[in-house]
Design a protein around this motif. Structure first.
Motif, short mmCIF file in Angstrom:
data_model
loop_
_atom_site.label_atom_id
_atom_site.label_comp_id
_atom_site.label_asym_id
_atom_site.label_seq_id
_atom_site.Cartn_x
_atom_site.Cartn_y
_atom_site.Cartn_z
N PRO A 264 76.34 58.15 45.89
CA PRO A 264 75.19 58.46 46.76
C PRO A 264 75.49 59.42 47.90
N THR A 265 76.77 59.66 48.20
CA THR A 265 77.07 60.53 49.35
C THR A 265 76.61 61.97 49.12
N SER A 266 76.29 62.31 47.87
CA SER A 266 75.76 63.66 47.63
C SER A 266 74.47 63.88 48.43
N GLY A 267 73.76 62.80 48.75
CA GLY A 267 72.52 62.91 49.51
C GLY A 267 72.72 63.44 50.92
N TYR A 268 73.95 63.34 51.45
CA TYR A 268 74.22 63.84 52.80
C TYR A 268 74.27 65.37 52.85
N LEU A 269 74.43 66.01 51.70
CA LEU A 269 74.56 67.47 51.69
C LEU A 269 73.35 68.14 52.32
N ALA A 270 72.17 67.60 52.06
CA ALA A 270 70.95 68.19 52.62
C ALA A 270 70.72 67.79 54.07
N LEU A 271 71.46 66.79 54.55
CA LEU A 271 71.24 66.25 55.89
C LEU A 271 72.29 66.71 56.89
N VAL A 272 73.46 67.10 56.39
CA VAL A 272 74.55 67.56 57.25
C VAL A 272 74.91 68.98 56.83
N PRO A 273 74.21 69.96 57.33
CA PRO A 273 74.37 71.34 56.84
C PRO A 273 75.75 71.93 57.07
N THR A 274 76.53 71.36 57.99
CA THR A 274 77.87 71.90 58.25
C THR A 274 78.91 71.37 57.25
N GLY A 275 78.49 70.45 56.38
CA GLY A 275 79.39 70.00 55.33
C GLY A 275 79.93 68.60 55.54
N ILE A 276 80.23 67.92 54.43
CA ILE A 276 80.79 66.57 54.48
C ILE A 276 82.06 66.52 53.66
#
Length: 427
Positions: free
Chosen positions: A276-288
């Motif tokens: 599910p962490t792929s969902g952070y890609l759209a929320l954290v534009p500077t990268g995870i």
């Protein structure tokens, strides 16, 4: 939602058996015109998973011209409810996708087929023995893992690097993690991470790092009130320091990445399962980035490879062999694996995983690389949780809310949880 108890399914299984004897019920399968077998296959997911699934099933039908597959899917919560209704009504699909917490529930209720009956068709030799065992109840294989995942500390790369705090690395302990959360909060002015006190999943990692378990092999609690009080004392202390998210932010946690402090830009890190962490890609534009979960003080790992989902066959299917052929295809066919990618987790077939890993792209590749980084360092996963665990997840969060809002001490809340958990597991 609280899970249905096994006793209800036992009753429905008995009703189904009587139906079969008295009314000649044919089971869940059908025969299509021209002699084709029709299999019902149900699962949860999103449109991307649906498109890939349809493509894989088209290949299966091409190779098995005597079988047609009817599919249905929905989001996870709706799927759980629908499958529970089908199972209770004796109308379970031929092949069904299952969550870890559903295995014991449905196996104990007579909903799932003993897969040893189809061992000539369904091959499991390429699956890690510890991972395969998670689909067993009372030494009977009722479900096969379809993909694997593991927990992770996911973090905002730029915010962590800019803070000057050294990046997390393999072998860090819970004390190291706590020190980093404090340092991140001091450097960034926002909590270092999500308060993990609300999460039964994180608590399990904490316990396993101490050589303990969430549940025993006989489906009882594997920890004491003192163990839980110690965990909640630790997390509440960090909350008071501002090192992890405050109570008001925790009330917004609902299982989605969008409503986590990290997803809303109010924390630097979070804990989650890797897929599910792929969902952070759209929320954290500077990268995870992904880091391993902290270990126990002596280096004992608490995290494990968990089946991201399972495949099971309905106990009363009229087409058990055809259903087993479909399950075998989805797990062991390399072409199917290439089509499905990591939409259901990293493949469990070890040969296929090695061959397809270099072909993964974008965040699928990030997850595969992360799993490879902890390969060989984790202990075997626990057996599937007992049926009452669905309800106890909610109880766990409710009781920690009392601690989080200073309405109850960690010790009192832990004792209340233990009392209710023992009653739930006996029911």
């Amino acid at each position: 939602m609280p899970g249905h108890k096994a006793t209800g399914f036992c009753a429905s299984a008995l009703a189904l058996a009587l139906c079969a004897v008295l009314a000649g019920c044919a089971g869940t399968g059908e025969s299509a015109g021209g002699g084709k077998v029709v299999l019902r296959y149900t699962w949860w997911g999103n449109p991307d998973r649906a498109a890939r699934t349809d493509q894989a099933l088209a290949l299966f039908e091409k190779r098995h011209p005597g079988i047609r597959v009817q599919t249905s899917f929905s989001d996870y919560n709706a799927y759980k409810q629908k499958l529970a209704v089908q199972a209770t009504g004796g109308d379970a699909p031929d092949v069904m996708q299952l969550d870890y917490r559903q295995i014991d529930q449905y196996a104990s209720g007579g909903v799932l087929l003993d897969l040893a009956r189809q061992k000539a068709v369904l091959h499991t030799s390429e699956i890690d023995s510890g991972l395969l065992a998670t689909g067993r109840v009372d030494n009977t294989q009722y479900a096969i893992p379809q993909g694997r995942g593991t927990e992770t500390v996911v973090y905002d790369v730029k915010a962590w690097k800019d803070s000057g705090v050294p990046l997390p690395k393999q072998g860090w302990t819970w004390d190291d993690w706590a020190d980093d959360m404090r340092a991140l909060a001091k450097a960034t002015g926002r909590p270092g991470g999500t308060d993990p006190g609300w999460s039964e999943d994180v608590f399990e990692v904490w316990l396993r790092g101490q050589g303990k378990s969430l549940y025993t092999t006989d489906r009882r609690l594997g920890f004491t009130a003192d163990d839980l009080a110690g965990y909640w004392t630790f997390t509440k202390g960090l909350q008071r320091e501002g090192a992890v998210s405050p109570a008001e932010q925790n009330t917004q946690l609902d299982g989605s990445v969008e409503n986590t402090p990290l997803g809303r830009g109010k924390a630097v890190a979070d804990t989650n399962w890797d897929a599910p962490t792929s969902g952070y890609l759209a929320l954290v534009p500077t990268g995870i980035a992904l880091a391993p979960m902290p270990s126990g003080a002596d280096g004992t790992p608490g995290q494990y490879y968990k089946p991201s989902m399972f495949l099971g066959i309905g106990a009363h299917t009229a087409h058990a062999e055809a259903a087993a052929e479909l399950v075998d295809f989805l797990i062991n066919d390399e072409d199917a694996a290439r089509i499905l990618g990591a939409t259901r987790g990293i493949p469990v077939n070890e040969t296929i995983r090695r061959r397809t890993a270099p072909l993964l792209k974008d965040f699928d590749r990030t997850i595969a690389d992360y799993q490879a980084s902890v390969e060989g360092t984790l202990n075997d996963p626990p057996q599937a949780p007992p049926p009452g665990d669905n309800a106890l997840q909610t109880t766990f969060q409710r009781d920690y809310d009392q601690v989080s809002f200073d309405r109850m001490s960690p010790g009192k809340a832990a004792q209340d949880y233990i009392t209710e958990a023992k009653a739930e597991l006996r029911s």
